[in-house]
Motif scaffolding. Structure first.
Motif, PDB file in Angstrom:
ATOM      1  N   PRO A   1      -7.136  12.811  12.953  1.00 43.29           N
ATOM      2  CA  PRO A   1      -7.755  12.805  11.620  1.00 43.29           C
ATOM      3  C   PRO A   1      -7.113  13.817  10.677  1.00 43.29           C
ATOM      4  N   TRP A   2      -7.178  13.502   9.386  1.00 39.63           N
ATOM      5  CA  TRP A   2      -6.781  14.428   8.346  1.00 39.63           C
ATOM      6  C   TRP A   2      -8.028  15.045   7.729  1.00 39.63           C
ATOM      7  N   ASN A   3      -7.955  16.254   7.308  1.00 37.18           N
ATOM      8  CA  ASN A   3      -9.069  16.899   6.619  1.00 37.18           C
ATOM      9  C   ASN A   3      -8.928  16.668   5.118  1.00 37.18           C
ATOM     10  N   LEU A   4      -9.466  15.551   4.654  1.00 43.12           N
ATOM     11  CA  LEU A   4      -9.354  15.174   3.243  1.00 43.12           C
ATOM     12  C   LEU A   4     -10.718  15.113   2.557  1.00 43.12           C
ATOM     13  N   GLN A   5     -11.682  15.826   3.112  1.00 44.82           N
ATOM     14  CA  GLN A   5     -13.030  15.768   2.565  1.00 44.82           C
ATOM     15  C   GLN A   5     -13.076  16.224   1.102  1.00 44.82           C
ATOM     16  N   SER A   6     -12.207  17.153   0.738  1.00 49.84           N
ATOM     17  CA  SER A   6     -12.220  17.674  -0.626  1.00 49.84           C
ATOM     18  C   SER A   6     -11.787  16.636  -1.654  1.00 49.84           C
ATOM     19  N   VAL A   7     -11.035  15.623  -1.229  1.00 46.99           N
ATOM     20  CA  VAL A   7     -10.569  14.592  -2.164  1.00 46.99           C
ATOM     21  C   VAL A   7     -11.182  13.229  -1.848  1.00 46.99           C
TER      22      VAL A   7
ATOM     23  N   VAL B   1     -13.872  11.868  -2.836  1.00 47.56           N
ATOM     24  CA  VAL B   1     -14.449  11.213  -4.002  1.00 47.56           C
ATOM     25  C   VAL B   1     -13.400  10.398  -4.767  1.00 47.56           C
ATOM     26  N   VAL B   2     -12.134  10.749  -4.596  1.00 51.58           N
ATOM     27  CA  VAL B   2     -11.043   9.989  -5.202  1.00 51.58           C
ATOM     28  C   VAL B   2     -10.427   9.024  -4.186  1.00 51.58           C
ATOM     29  N   LEU B   3     -10.310   9.477  -2.945  1.00 50.54           N
ATOM     30  CA  LEU B   3      -9.633   8.693  -1.916  1.00 50.54           C
ATOM     31  C   LEU B   3     -10.348   7.378  -1.614  1.00 50.54           C
ATOM     32  N   VAL B   4     -11.658   7.419  -1.436  1.00 50.99           N
ATOM     33  CA  VAL B   4     -12.396   6.208  -1.085  1.00 50.99           C
ATOM     34  C   VAL B   4     -12.299   5.145  -2.186  1.00 50.99           C
ATOM     35  N   PRO B   5     -12.572   5.473  -3.457  1.00 54.55           N
ATOM     36  CA  PRO B   5     -12.382   4.454  -4.509  1.00 54.55           C
ATOM     37  C   PRO B   5     -10.953   3.938  -4.585  1.00 54.55           C
TER      38      PRO B   5
ATOM     39  N   ILE C   1     -14.006   2.278 -12.217  1.00 57.04           N
ATOM     40  CA  ILE C   1     -15.430   1.991 -12.013  1.00 57.04           C
ATOM     41  C   ILE C   1     -15.876   2.475 -10.635  1.00 57.04           C
ATOM     42  N   SER C   2     -15.048   2.249  -9.626  1.00 53.40           N
ATOM     43  CA  SER C   2     -15.392   2.702  -8.270  1.00 53.40           C
ATOM     44  C   SER C   2     -15.543   4.221  -8.225  1.00 53.40           C
TER      45      SER C   2
ATOM     46  N   TYR D   1     -18.939   5.987  -7.156  1.00 56.42           N
ATOM     47  CA  TYR D   1     -18.914   6.802  -5.933  1.00 56.42           C
ATOM     48  C   TYR D   1     -19.268   8.252  -6.223  1.00 56.42           C
ATOM     49  N   SER D   2     -18.811   8.765  -7.350  1.00 58.48           N
ATOM     50  CA  SER D   2     -19.106  10.156  -7.687  1.00 58.48           C
ATOM     51  C   SER D   2     -20.577  10.379  -7.966  1.00 58.48           C
ATOM     52  N   GLU D   3     -21.282   9.319  -8.373  1.00 56.96           N
ATOM     53  CA  GLU D   3     -22.717   9.423  -8.635  1.00 56.96           C
ATOM     54  C   GLU D   3     -23.546   9.181  -7.378  1.00 56.96           C
ATOM     55  N   SER D   4     -23.146   8.182  -6.565  1.00 57.91           N
ATOM     56  CA  SER D   4     -23.919   7.840  -5.371  1.00 57.91           C
ATOM     57  C   SER D   4     -23.042   7.103  -4.373  1.00 57.91           C
ATOM     58  N   VAL D   5     -22.847   7.703  -3.214  1.00 58.03           N
ATOM     59  CA  VAL D   5     -22.062   7.054  -2.160  1.00 58.03           C
ATOM     60  C   VAL D   5     -22.748   5.777  -1.698  1.00 58.03           C
TER      61      VAL D   5
END
Length: 362
Positions: free
Chosen positions: A316-322, A324-328, A100-101, A105-109
């Motif tokens: 910091p790590w450059n994980l911006q590409s993931v 949308v999965v990492l935060v949930p 669900i997260s 998140y993929s629709e609206s941060v």
């Protein structure tokens, strides 16, 4: 000094401490005193007018707030008997939390953080009510009017400051991030204030009447209501400060929960009739493990998402590409904690909890 005479036809009940007199006072009174002590120190050094200092963040957020989430593991995931009792609930909750997260998140941060903030708020409110319910059970309090007064007081102790917060945005603090709360166009706190003060007065009046007329006291419950009302009012209404909100909100929430889980976990271990290590060893294992898990989670949050505390967690790590999965995924432990907390502390579904919170002699 001789004791006060007991009114005719009444008998003084034993004081219904939840854990024990000393532990209850330290858990609820001590956590509130710690919060106010840190508030006083903050006032002296001017931290009330700036972001929470790093040392206070480590104590309040890392070692208490995040750590208490992982204490749920000792109640559920580190207990094979409990896992076997409700495997579907304990397996599906984190799986659905992630699914669900991820979808939100993929629709609206912004929608994700707002939903998470309100879920957390609901959890914080319900936990304070839960303490009152446990103390009522321990005392054998069954009257409807007493329950109505207690419920009104503890809910308004939290809801009224929150309504004030929503009615006076923007503030200098927020739950997770700026704008995660919706702003009220009308000042609902002005309408709710008379109800709030009436509920507080009714609770105090009832407690005094029961003590004088019935020789019935419940100091643990009174302490929970009083410290909740004070910390939420001062931390949200009196001060417009990130530091003040952090120390008054987190400490009285996280420390009592960790005490509850440890108390329950040790009672379960004792029933298995196996040799147990000393108290110091058991406590260090409990605290040490949840602190390690909290640090690992916050390390990934900071290096992968926030990039704010390189001094503590590293570059910091450059994980911006993931992201949308990492935060949930990183939100799964706290969402699981919020959801399961509504199931695992119900007396009707836990014989052990019902036994531990039953009135003395029953």
């Amino acid at each position: 000094m001789s004791p006060l005479p007991t009114p005719t036809g009444t008998a003084a009940r034993p004081i219904p401490w939840l854990f024990s007199r000393s532990v209850d006072l330290m858990t609820f009174g001590g956590s509130a005193l710690l919060a106010f002590a840190m508030l006083g120190v903050g006032g002296i050094f001017g931290w009330l007018h700036q972001d929470t200092p790093s040392w206070a963040w480590v104590i309040a957020i890392l070692l208490i707030d995040v750590a208490h989430v992982y204490a749920t593991g000792f109640r559920v995931y580190f207990d094979r008997d409990e896992l076997a009792r409700r495997p579907w609930l304990y397996a599906l909750t984190p799986a659905l939390a992630f699914a669900i997260s991820w979808a939100v998140y993929s629709e609206s941060v912004d929608a994700f953080w707002r939903c998470l903030a309100y879920l957390a708020v609901f959890h914080f409110i319900r936990q304070q009510y839960g303490w009152v319910a446990l103390y009522r059970s321990k005392a054998g309090e069954t009257s409807r009017w007493g329950r109505w007064i207690d419920t009104s007081a503890i809910y308004l102790a939290t809801v009224y400051p929150l309504v004030y917060w929503h009615s006076h945005l923007p503030r200098e603090f927020w739950w997770f991030r700026p704008d995660d709360f919706a702003s009220f166009s009308l000042d609902g706190s002005a309408w709710l204030a008379p109800v709030y003060w009436s509920a507080m007065a009714a609770y105090v009046g009832k407690a005094i009447w029961l003590a004088v007329a019935k020789r019935q006291v419940n100091p643990g419950k009174d302490l929970v209501v009083a410290t909740t009302a004070l910390c939420w009012y001062i931390g949200i209404i009196t001060f417009n400060s990130d530091y003040a909100f952090t120390v008054t909100n987190v400490i009285i929430h996280g420390i009592p929960y960790m005490v509850l889980v440890y108390w329950y976990h040790q009672s379960a271990a004792q029933t298995r009739q196996r040799p147990l290590p000393g108290v110091a060893m058991r406590l260090s294992r409990f605290v040490g493990l949840i602190w390690i898990l909290a640090y690992v989670e916050e390390l990934v949050w900071d290096r992968g998402v926030w990039h704010q505390r390189e001094w503590l967690f590293g570059a910091p790590w450059n994980l911006q590409s993931v992201e949308v999965v990492l935060v949930p995924l990183l939100a799964v432990p706290q969402i699981t904690h919020y959801v399961l907390d509504g199931f695992i502390w119900k007396r009707r579904t836990s014989k052990r909890l019902a036994t531990l919170t039953s009135p003395a002699g029953k």
